[in-house]
Design a protein around this motif. Structure first.
Motif, PDB file in Angstrom:
ATOM      1  N   THR A  32      32.205  46.329  33.687  1.00 29.64           N
ATOM      2  CA  THR A  32      32.939  45.081  33.926  1.00 29.64           C
ATOM      3  C   THR A  32      33.999  45.271  35.001  1.00 29.64           C
ATOM      4  OG1 THR A  32      32.541  44.361  31.654  1.00 29.64           O
ATOM      5  CG2 THR A  32      34.360  43.293  32.830  1.00 29.64           C
ATOM      6  N   THR A  33      34.693  46.400  34.962  1.00 29.45           N
ATOM      7  CA  THR A  33      35.705  46.699  35.981  1.00 29.45           C
ATOM      8  C   THR A  33      35.083  46.724  37.373  1.00 29.45           C
ATOM      9  OG1 THR A  33      37.083  47.925  34.417  1.00 29.45           O
ATOM     10  CG2 THR A  33      37.385  48.439  36.757  1.00 29.45           C
TER      11      THR A  33
ATOM     12  N   LEU B 110      34.053  43.026  38.338  1.00 28.17           N
ATOM     13  CA  LEU B 110      35.201  42.180  38.666  1.00 28.17           C
ATOM     14  C   LEU B 110      35.897  42.636  39.954  1.00 28.17           C
ATOM     15  CD1 LEU B 110      36.614  41.559  35.085  1.00 28.17           C
ATOM     16  CD2 LEU B 110      35.339  39.954  36.530  1.00 28.17           C
ATOM     17  N   THR B 111      35.884  43.923  40.224  1.00 31.81           N
ATOM     18  CA  THR B 111      36.407  44.411  41.502  1.00 31.81           C
ATOM     19  C   THR B 111      35.575  43.859  42.650  1.00 31.81           C
ATOM     20  OG1 THR B 111      37.274  46.420  40.477  1.00 31.81           O
ATOM     21  CG2 THR B 111      36.916  46.485  42.859  1.00 31.81           C
TER      22      THR B 111
ATOM     23  N   LEU C 158      36.501  40.268  43.297  1.00 31.27           N
ATOM     24  CA  LEU C 158      37.735  40.127  44.088  1.00 31.27           C
ATOM     25  C   LEU C 158      37.518  40.496  45.549  1.00 31.27           C
ATOM     26  CD1 LEU C 158      40.498  41.406  41.643  1.00 31.27           C
ATOM     27  CD2 LEU C 158      40.130  39.071  42.461  1.00 31.27           C
TER      28      LEU C 158
ATOM     29  N   GLN D  96      29.257  37.381  35.480  1.00 34.19           N
ATOM     30  CA  GLN D  96      30.077  38.148  34.540  1.00 34.19           C
ATOM     31  C   GLN D  96      30.501  37.264  33.369  1.00 34.19           C
ATOM     32  OE1 GLN D  96      30.818  41.523  34.314  1.00 34.19           O
ATOM     33  NE2 GLN D  96      31.555  40.822  32.321  1.00 34.19           N
TER      34      GLN D  96
ATOM     35  N   ALA E  44      36.843  34.828  33.142  1.00 34.58           N
ATOM     36  CA  ALA E  44      35.765  34.922  34.138  1.00 34.58           C
ATOM     37  C   ALA E  44      35.230  33.539  34.494  1.00 34.58           C
ATOM     38  CB  ALA E  44      34.645  35.820  33.616  1.00 34.58           C
TER      39      ALA E  44
ATOM     40  N   THR F 265      40.374  36.099  37.847  1.00 35.88           N
ATOM     41  CA  THR F 265      39.583  37.319  37.943  1.00 35.88           C
ATOM     42  C   THR F 265      40.470  38.551  37.841  1.00 35.88           C
ATOM     43  OG1 THR F 265      37.936  36.176  39.285  1.00 35.88           O
ATOM     44  CG2 THR F 265      37.909  38.585  39.352  1.00 35.88           C
ATOM     45  N   ALA F 266      41.630  38.503  38.470  1.00 32.63           N
ATOM     46  CA  ALA F 266      42.557  39.640  38.419  1.00 32.63           C
ATOM     47  C   ALA F 266      43.029  39.900  36.990  1.00 32.63           C
ATOM     48  CB  ALA F 266      43.747  39.403  39.342  1.00 32.63           C
TER      49      ALA F 266
ATOM     50  N   LEU G  81      40.222  41.538  35.229  1.00 37.22           N
ATOM     51  CA  LEU G  81      40.076  42.897  35.740  1.00 37.22           C
ATOM     52  C   LEU G  81      41.110  43.834  35.133  1.00 37.22           C
ATOM     53  CD1 LEU G  81      38.906  45.062  37.610  1.00 37.22           C
ATOM     54  CD2 LEU G  81      40.339  44.136  39.439  1.00 37.22           C
TER      55      LEU G  81
ATOM     56  N   ALA H   7      39.993  44.675  31.627  1.00 45.70           N
ATOM     57  CA  ALA H   7      38.828  45.562  31.636  1.00 45.70           C
ATOM     58  C   ALA H   7      39.218  46.972  32.070  1.00 45.70           C
ATOM     59  CB  ALA H   7      37.743  45.003  32.555  1.00 45.70           C
ATOM     60  N   PHE H   8      40.075  47.064  33.080  1.00 44.89           N
ATOM     61  CA  PHE H   8      40.503  48.379  33.569  1.00 44.89           C
ATOM     62  C   PHE H   8      41.291  49.136  32.504  1.00 44.89           C
ATOM     63  CE2 PHE H   8      43.656  51.140  35.562  1.00 44.89           C
ATOM     64  CZ  PHE H   8      42.806  52.024  36.210  1.00 44.89           C
TER      65      PHE H   8
END
Length: 154
Positions: free
Chosen positions: A31-32, A35-36, A39, A50, A102, A121-122, A125, A128-129
């Motif tokens: 997922t990370t 999503l990266t 972005l 996603q 998302a 999204t950030a 992210l 997820a991160f």
């Protein structure tokens, strides 16, 4: 905290068996990365994909989560059995939260509201991160806080 005292409907054992935490972390890594890429590319369609991944886990059950299926079929057979398992309900709740962010990101990008797309999204992210890098599930923590607040009110 029991599975049934959370903010969402109780997990059904036939849909949500206890999870291998390594699979949850694997899903967070994938997922990370996704999503990266959202972005970097500004792709609303990738954000929507996603969101669909989150929706399958949140609404159909964790056994249908695409990244979980990848883990169970490709990675888990190469590992020893997990030392412990974790309840699925908090993870499923976190997938619901991820879906909301998302989906908001996809709507933002696809409708030309790029700032909404980037911010939503950030946020997804970051969550997820945190799980991928540190094993800290922000949505699971929210689940626990909501469950404790409900218990305190009752």
């Amino acid at each position: 905290m029991s599975v049934s005292d959370g903010p969402t409907a109780p997990a059904r054992p036939d849909v949500d068996p206890p999870l291998d935490p390594r699979g949850v972390r694997f899903a967070a890594v994938v997922t990370t990365v996704v999503l990266t890429l959202v972005l970097i590319s500004g792709s609303g369609w990738l954000a929507a994909a996603q969101a669909l991944v989150f929706a399958l886990a949140a609404f159909a059950g964790m056994r249908f989560a695409p990244y979980g299926v990848l883990f169970r079929r490709l990675v888990a057979p190469r590992l020893d059995p997990p030392a412990e398992r974790e309840p699925a309900a908090p993870v499923r709740f976190s997938q619901t939260v991820g879906f909301v962010f998302a989906a908001a990101g996809a709507v933002g990008y696809l409708s030309g509201l790029t700032v909404l797309g980037i911010v939503a999204t950030a946020f997804a992210l970051v969550a997820a991160f945190l799980n991928a890098a540190f094993g800290f599930c922000l949505g699971c923590e929210m689940y626990g806080l909501i469950a404790r607040a409900r218990t305190a009110r009752a």
